[in-house]
Design a protein around this motif. Structure first.
Motif, PDB file in Angstrom:
ATOM      1  N   ASN A  35       0.876  -0.964  -0.178  1.00 43.21           N
ATOM      2  CA  ASN A  35      -0.212   0.173  -0.076  1.00 43.21           C
ATOM      3  C   ASN A  35       0.631   1.454   0.299  1.00 43.21           C
ATOM      4  OD1 ASN A  35      -2.521  -1.194  -0.093  1.00 43.21           O
ATOM      5  ND2 ASN A  35      -2.778  -1.165   1.956  1.00 43.21           N
ATOM      6  N   ALA A  38       2.051   2.107  -3.552  1.00 41.21           N
ATOM      7  CA  ALA A  38       1.226   2.384  -3.556  1.00 41.21           C
ATOM      8  C   ALA A  38       1.003   3.967  -4.264  1.00 41.21           C
ATOM      9  CB  ALA A  38       0.094   1.394  -4.270  1.00 41.21           C
ATOM     10  N   ASP A  39       1.118   4.403  -2.864  1.00 40.86           N
ATOM     11  CA  ASP A  39       0.978   5.627  -2.336  1.00 40.86           C
ATOM     12  C   ASP A  39       1.799   6.569  -2.990  1.00 40.86           C
ATOM     13  OD1 ASP A  39      -1.413   4.683  -0.782  1.00 40.86           O
ATOM     14  OD2 ASP A  39      -0.514   5.144   0.843  1.00 40.86           O
ATOM     15  N   PHE A  44      -0.327   7.233  -8.835  1.00 39.66           N
ATOM     16  CA  PHE A  44      -1.430   6.759  -7.704  1.00 39.66           C
ATOM     17  C   PHE A  44      -2.357   8.554  -7.626  1.00 39.66           C
ATOM     18  CE2 PHE A  44      -2.593   7.114  -3.511  1.00 39.66           C
ATOM     19  CZ  PHE A  44      -2.962   5.989  -3.528  1.00 39.66           C
ATOM     20  N   TRP A  46      -6.516   7.337  -6.103  1.00 36.58           N
ATOM     21  CA  TRP A  46      -6.677   7.049  -4.373  1.00 36.58           C
ATOM     22  C   TRP A  46      -7.123   5.502  -4.205  1.00 36.58           C
ATOM     23  CZ3 TRP A  46     -11.242   4.498  -4.032  1.00 36.58           C
ATOM     24  CH2 TRP A  46     -11.474   4.377  -3.137  1.00 36.58           C
ATOM     25  N   ARG A  47      -7.070   4.987  -3.028  1.00 38.38           N
ATOM     26  CA  ARG A  47      -7.548   3.663  -3.309  1.00 38.38           C
ATOM     27  C   ARG A  47      -8.537   3.686  -1.955  1.00 38.38           C
ATOM     28  NH1 ARG A  47      -4.584   1.699   1.837  1.00 38.38           N
ATOM     29  NH2 ARG A  47      -2.387   3.363   2.280  1.00 38.38           N
ATOM     30  N   THR A  71      -9.374  -4.219  -3.659  1.00 37.07           N
ATOM     31  CA  THR A  71      -9.103  -3.752  -3.686  1.00 37.07           C
ATOM     32  C   THR A  71      -9.065  -3.160  -4.783  1.00 37.07           C
ATOM     33  OG1 THR A  71      -7.635  -4.336  -5.288  1.00 37.07           O
ATOM     34  CG2 THR A  71      -6.892  -4.891  -2.985  1.00 37.07           C
ATOM     35  N   SER A  73      -8.394   1.018  -6.487  1.00 39.15           N
ATOM     36  CA  SER A  73      -7.919   2.249  -7.083  1.00 39.15           C
ATOM     37  C   SER A  73      -7.822   3.042  -7.756  1.00 39.15           C
ATOM     38  CB  SER A  73      -6.050   1.974  -6.745  1.00 39.15           C
ATOM     39  OG  SER A  73      -5.929   1.050  -7.790  1.00 39.15           O
ATOM     40  N   TRP A  75      -6.106   5.476 -10.292  1.00 35.68           N
ATOM     41  CA  TRP A  75      -5.112   6.595 -11.223  1.00 35.68           C
ATOM     42  C   TRP A  75      -4.755   7.165 -12.404  1.00 35.68           C
ATOM     43  CZ3 TRP A  75      -0.148   3.900  -9.499  1.00 35.68           C
ATOM     44  CH2 TRP A  75      -0.686   3.178  -8.331  1.00 35.68           C
TER      45      TRP A  75
END
Length: 163
Positions: A35, A38-39, A44, A46-47, A71, A73, A75
């Motif tokens: 995570n 990803a952040d 990126f 939002w997730r 999951t 997210s 992008w």
């Protein structure tokens, strides 16, 4: 000019065992690092995070069965999402998915375009995935393999058109 649309992704996975078992220990240990990766990944936006305050992952969100986690997210574009999924440290965990998750015969991931600044819900992700499973790839719900272009930006009417 900034993009008027971003790409959302939603996927599901059916766990082989409860999260608090030895079978899932390596997966659980990888949640925060993946995570975090990803952040900070390029593109990126939002997730989805847990429903309980302070939960940084989505393991408590179960819009399907109790053994199915999701999951989701957002992008900037599908290429940035692809790079994260298949060209970052995430790939190490993706390669081990059979250690933690049962094979799902039907499609388990969906992509769709949404206006920039929009935050999707897990319910919307489920609707999009169900649509993809029933109708195949369409501009409403598609896959990496069968992508559709972002919707054209809406053009503001010219002053002469308003009168």
């Amino acid at each position: 000019m900034p993009s008027t649309h971003h790409i959302a992704q939603f996927n599901v996975a059916r766990m082989l065992a409860p999260l608090d078992t030895p079978t899932m220990a390596d997966f659980v240990a990888g949640l925060d690092p993946v995570n975090e990766l990803a952040d900070h990944a390029p593109g990126f936006v939002w997730r989805l995070k847990g429903e309980d305050e302070g939960v940084a992952d989505t393991t408590d969100i179960r819009p399907y069965d109790a053994d199915t986690i999701v999951t989701m997210s957002v992008w900037e574009d599908p290429d940035r999402l692809w790079d994260f999924v298949y060209r970052s440290g995430h790939l190490e965990y993706l390669r081990r998915r059979q250690d933690w998750f049962a094979h799902i015969a039907e499609i388990s991931q969906v992509l769709w375009w949404l206006p920039a600044g929009t935050v999707p819900t897990s319910a919307e992700g489920r609707i999009r995935l169900d649509h993809l499973r029933e109708h195949g790839p369409t501009p409403y719900a598609f896959t990496f393999r069968n992508r559709f272009p972002a919707p054209a930006p809406e053009r503001a009417p010219e002053p002469a058109e308003i009168a």
